[in-house]
Design an enzyme around this catalytic site. Structure first.
Site, PDB file in Angstrom:
ATOM      1  N   ARG A  11      28.842  39.143  37.305  1.00  0.00           N
ATOM      2  CA  ARG A  11      27.799  38.114  37.305  1.00  0.00           C
ATOM      3  C   ARG A  11      28.348  36.818  37.863  1.00  0.00           C
ATOM      4  O   ARG A  11      29.527  36.524  37.692  1.00  0.00           O
ATOM      5  CB  ARG A  11      27.318  37.829  35.877  1.00  0.00           C
ATOM      6  N   ASP A  66      34.818  28.211  41.050  1.00  0.00           N
ATOM      7  CA  ASP A  66      34.023  26.996  41.244  1.00  0.00           C
ATOM      8  C   ASP A  66      32.557  27.406  41.324  1.00  0.00           C
ATOM      9  O   ASP A  66      32.216  28.560  41.036  1.00  0.00           O
ATOM     10  CB  ASP A  66      34.508  26.201  42.470  1.00  0.00           C
ATOM     11  N   GLY A  81      30.641  28.057  43.723  1.00  0.00           N
ATOM     12  CA  GLY A  81      30.243  29.007  44.758  1.00  0.00           C
ATOM     13  C   GLY A  81      30.555  30.449  44.367  1.00  0.00           C
ATOM     14  O   GLY A  81      30.956  30.729  43.242  1.00  0.00           O
ATOM     15  N   HIS A  85      39.279  39.014  42.604  1.00  0.00           N
ATOM     16  CA  HIS A  85      38.364  39.537  43.607  1.00  0.00           C
ATOM     17  C   HIS A  85      39.122  40.560  44.458  1.00  0.00           C
ATOM     18  O   HIS A  85      40.245  40.290  44.889  1.00  0.00           O
ATOM     19  CB  HIS A  85      37.839  38.387  44.480  1.00  0.00           C
TER      20      HIS A  85
HETATM   21  C1  GRF Z   1      38.154  44.913  40.190  1.00  0.00           C
HETATM   22  O1  GRF Z   1      38.301  45.567  41.420  1.00  0.00           O
HETATM   23  C2  GRF Z   1      37.973  43.445  40.361  1.00  0.00           C
HETATM   24  O2  GRF Z   1      38.646  42.934  41.466  1.00  0.00           O
HETATM   25  C3  GRF Z   1      36.483  43.329  40.580  1.00  0.00           C
HETATM   26  O3  GRF Z   1      35.934  44.286  39.711  1.00  0.00           O
HETATM   27  C4  GRF Z   1      36.876  45.328  39.472  1.00  0.00           C
HETATM   28  C5  GRF Z   1      37.061  45.425  37.994  1.00  0.00           C
HETATM   29  O4  GRF Z   1      37.882  46.488  37.612  1.00  0.00           O
HETATM   30  N1  GRF Z   1      36.052  41.967  40.339  1.00  0.00           N
HETATM   31  P1  GRF Z   1      38.332  46.683  36.102  1.00  0.00           P
HETATM   32  O5  GRF Z   1      37.076  46.676  35.243  1.00  0.00           O
HETATM   33  O6  GRF Z   1      39.261  45.569  35.737  1.00  0.00           O
HETATM   34  O7  GRF Z   1      39.011  48.018  36.076  1.00  0.00           O
END
Ligand code: GRF
Length: 205
Positions: free
Chosen positions: A95, A145, A147, A113
């Site tokens: 989210r 932030d 964005g 990310h």
């Molecule tokens: C990861 O690839 C993370 O970068 C992305 O969502 C995924 C979450 O994986 N934001 P997990 O639930 O920590 O296994």
């Protein structure tokens, strides 16, 4: 420095939270997870939290589908503050978080990310990288932030894109690095080693 008090927010498997738990349990990260919150009732991250005796709960984000806002945001903030959290870790929380939460924890909301930002923000970044024909992919831990995936970068790790990769195989390779990157970024924060100037994060090593 007092130990970090982390609130971990997730929506899925929780493997990133697991890497943080493992680092804490191994004594390589001076932090405590004070609550684990999920916006998906049967998210595996809650099971993992239970296995490690961490305070955990499902908190609905209704009526919103893709953001944390309004009453739901207030409820998340209330629970995190009541638990004594000082840092919010978005570990696969699917989210967009809004200004209210950022104001409640200034410069203390971190996200991971699965791409080398600023390339491929948004969803399914590993697939975006593959479809684009990138030869290198990776992950980014950054301050959040207002964005989308745009905040100051703390740590990045890269992996090669291999001939014959599928979205799944590439994501799996990226996740190995995520599990190194998130504890590393939190270690810097725990050591008070991060300063943000403009959008550049400086790390005192
Ligand atoms: C990861 O690839 C993370 O970068 C992305 O969502 C995924 C979450 O994986 N934001 P997990 O639930 O920590 O296994």
């Amino acid at each position: 420095m007092p130990k970090l008090r982390l609130a971990v927010l997730g929506s899925g498997s929780g493997s990133n939270m697991q890497s943080i738990v493992d680092a804490i349990e191994a004594g390589t990260l001076d932090a405590e997870i004070v609550c684990v919150l999920a916006d998906v009732a049967d998210a595996k991250i809650l099971e993992r939290a239970a296995r490690h005796n961490l305070s955990h709960q499902y908190v609905s984000c209704a009526p919103f589908k893709t953001k944390l806002d309004g009453d739901a945001q207030e409820e998340y903030i209330r629970i995190m503050k009541a638990a004594g959290a000082d840092t919010v870790v978005l570990a696969g929380f699917m989210r967009i978080v809004k200004q209210g939460l950022l104001d409640a924890f200034p410069n203390r909301v971190l996200n991971i990310h699965p791409a080398l930002l600023p390339a491929f923000p948004g969803l399914h970044s590993w697939k975006q990288a593959l479809d684009y024909g990138a030869k290198v992919a990776g992950c980014t831990v950054h301050f959040v932030d207002a964005g989308t995936d745009s905040g100051p970068i703390i740590v990045q790790k890269c992996v090669p894109v291999e001939e014959g990769d599928t979205p799944e195989s590439l994501h799996a390779r990226i996740q190995v690095q995520e599990h190194i990157a998130f504890p590393e970024a939190l270690r810097y924060l725990a050591a008070d080693a991060l300063t943000i100037k403009g959008r550049v994060v400086h790390i005192k090593r």
